[in-house]
Design an enzyme around this catalytic site. Sequence first.
Site, PDB file in Angstrom:
ATOM      1  N   TRP A   1       0.013  -1.292   0.131  1.00 36.13           N
ATOM      2  CA  TRP A   1       0.138   0.119   0.377  1.00 36.13           C
ATOM      3  C   TRP A   1       0.822   1.075   0.115  1.00 36.13           C
ATOM      4  CZ3 TRP A   1      -2.323   2.396   4.959  1.00 36.13           C
ATOM      5  CH2 TRP A   1      -2.933   3.858   3.974  1.00 36.13           C
TER       6      TRP A   1
ATOM      7  N   ASP B   1      -0.700  -5.969   9.232  1.00 38.40           N
ATOM      8  CA  ASP B   1      -1.999  -4.790   9.012  1.00 38.40           C
ATOM      9  C   ASP B   1      -3.008  -5.971   8.487  1.00 38.40           C
ATOM     10  OD1 ASP B   1      -2.880  -3.159   8.066  1.00 38.40           O
ATOM     11  OD2 ASP B   1      -1.891  -2.322   6.943  1.00 38.40           O
TER      12      ASP B   1
ATOM     13  N   ALA C   1      -6.252  -4.790   7.786  1.00 39.11           N
ATOM     14  CA  ALA C   1      -7.517  -4.217   7.710  1.00 39.11           C
ATOM     15  C   ALA C   1      -9.130  -4.091   6.851  1.00 39.11           C
ATOM     16  CB  ALA C   1      -6.692  -3.092   6.261  1.00 39.11           C
TER      17      ALA C   1
ATOM     18  N   LYS D   1     -13.038   0.029   7.077  1.00 37.02           N
ATOM     19  CA  LYS D   1     -13.788  -0.595   5.545  1.00 37.02           C
ATOM     20  C   LYS D   1     -14.838  -1.414   6.214  1.00 37.02           C
ATOM     21  CE  LYS D   1     -10.251   1.506   3.619  1.00 37.02           C
ATOM     22  NZ  LYS D   1      -8.727   0.748   3.295  1.00 37.02           N
TER      23      LYS D   1
HETATM   24  C1  LMR Z   1      -6.471   3.341  -0.162  1.00 31.80           C
HETATM   25  O1  LMR Z   1      -5.753   2.065   0.033  1.00 31.80           O
HETATM   26  O2  LMR Z   1      -7.592   2.773  -1.546  1.00 31.80           O
HETATM   27  C2  LMR Z   1      -7.149   3.569   1.000  1.00 31.80           C
HETATM   28  O3  LMR Z   1      -6.649   2.461   1.991  1.00 31.80           O
HETATM   29  C3  LMR Z   1      -7.706   4.753   1.805  1.00 31.80           C
HETATM   30  C4  LMR Z   1      -6.051   5.596   2.223  1.00 31.80           C
HETATM   31  O4  LMR Z   1      -6.197   5.775   2.308  1.00 31.80           O
HETATM   32  O5  LMR Z   1      -5.572   5.329   0.521  1.00 31.80           O
END
Ligand code: LMR
Length: 396
Positions: free
Chosen positions: A130, A211, A213, A246
């Site tokens: 991410w 993590d 989420a 989420k």
């Molecule tokens: C994403 O990956 O799009 C979400 O987790 C929102 C973010 O804050 O990036």
Amino acid sequence: MFERLETVIPDPILGLMAAFRADPDPRKVDLGVGVYRDGRGETPVLNAVREAERAVLAHQTTKTYVAASGNAAFNEAIERLVLGDQHEARVTARVRTVQAPGGCGALRLGAELIRAAAPDSVVHVSTPTWANHTPLLAGSGLRLERYPYFDPATGGVQFGHLMAALERLPARSVVLLHASCHNPTGADLSQDEWRKLLALVQRRGLVPFIDIAYQGLGEGLEADAFAVRLFCAELPEVLCAVSCSKNFGLYRERTGALHVVNETPAAADATFSQLVRIARGIWSMPPDHGAAIVHKILTEATLRTSWRLELDAMRERIGGLREEAVRQLREHCPQRDFGFIATQRGMFSFLGISGAQVRELRERHHVYMTEDSRMNVAGLRRENLEYFARAVAQVL
Ligand code: LMR
């Protein structure tokens, strides 16, 4: 002094959100930011959240501070949700939980704790991971390195390469893992692979930072927590950053927690005192509202049942969209196999197209996804799936 500052380009996800909002074209399709969307393309407040919120507001008598560690009842409820009621680490008092402003706050808190304990630690993150993992973790001063993860050829995990890379790490290296619904690829480890990874982590003395989420949005509440439960039961030290954004749809309420498993209850007490110190020095007290809502939902049987049903419906909708996306893409782009979209889990999939093709999708067809071709599957709708597949066919 600020005249010395240079303008920086926005984070790719935030930049995309702004570009989508500014696009007046009625055909536009938002596959960018990872928020759940329903059949009308909206991100609704869950019914369970509305009801819990009403009850919280009706009974709230003060807005005074709660605590730097947050709402203790929320911390216990979220620990039970993630680890399960009778988890070994809970029963033996090895785990401590601190509320944090979202999963992001939990990630930063964990990174700061690692930095306090062992300033030279290196955190190893998956390739890719991410986008915000990098600033959140490296911002604490820790060094980040990468391990192989995604296999573009199969749309799955390069498990052999991942194991070989982690096998070479020195003891006490920190490894950031995604419990389920890997962001950005949607490619997860199987339970058998998690067991093999656990054996490696034990043998090499690594420290997992997990993590979580998307609990409930991949396979289900229990299955999505499989790795966390396994690792926390079998290892002396584990960190786990939890987000309620989420699965409770609480995005802007910034609701999350950090669990830290320690070798002994005494070590857990020391860790807890450090977490409180760190939190106090960054945000002082976490926001209360979202945590109060989650606590209410998790501890009242009818609310919990209604939340579970809503969560199941979200997961099933995403699963259905994955199947339908594969069908449409097969019809419109028969030259390319997108079958992996149906086997991946959670909100995201990597489409596997080039940056230039992603830009063309955005500029010519108003279909928005991040440059690496991550798409939020939940942003698709029955009505725009064909439009989306045709647009992909045109850019290929
Ligand atoms: C994403 O990956 O799009 C979400 O987790 C929102 C973010 O804050 O990036």
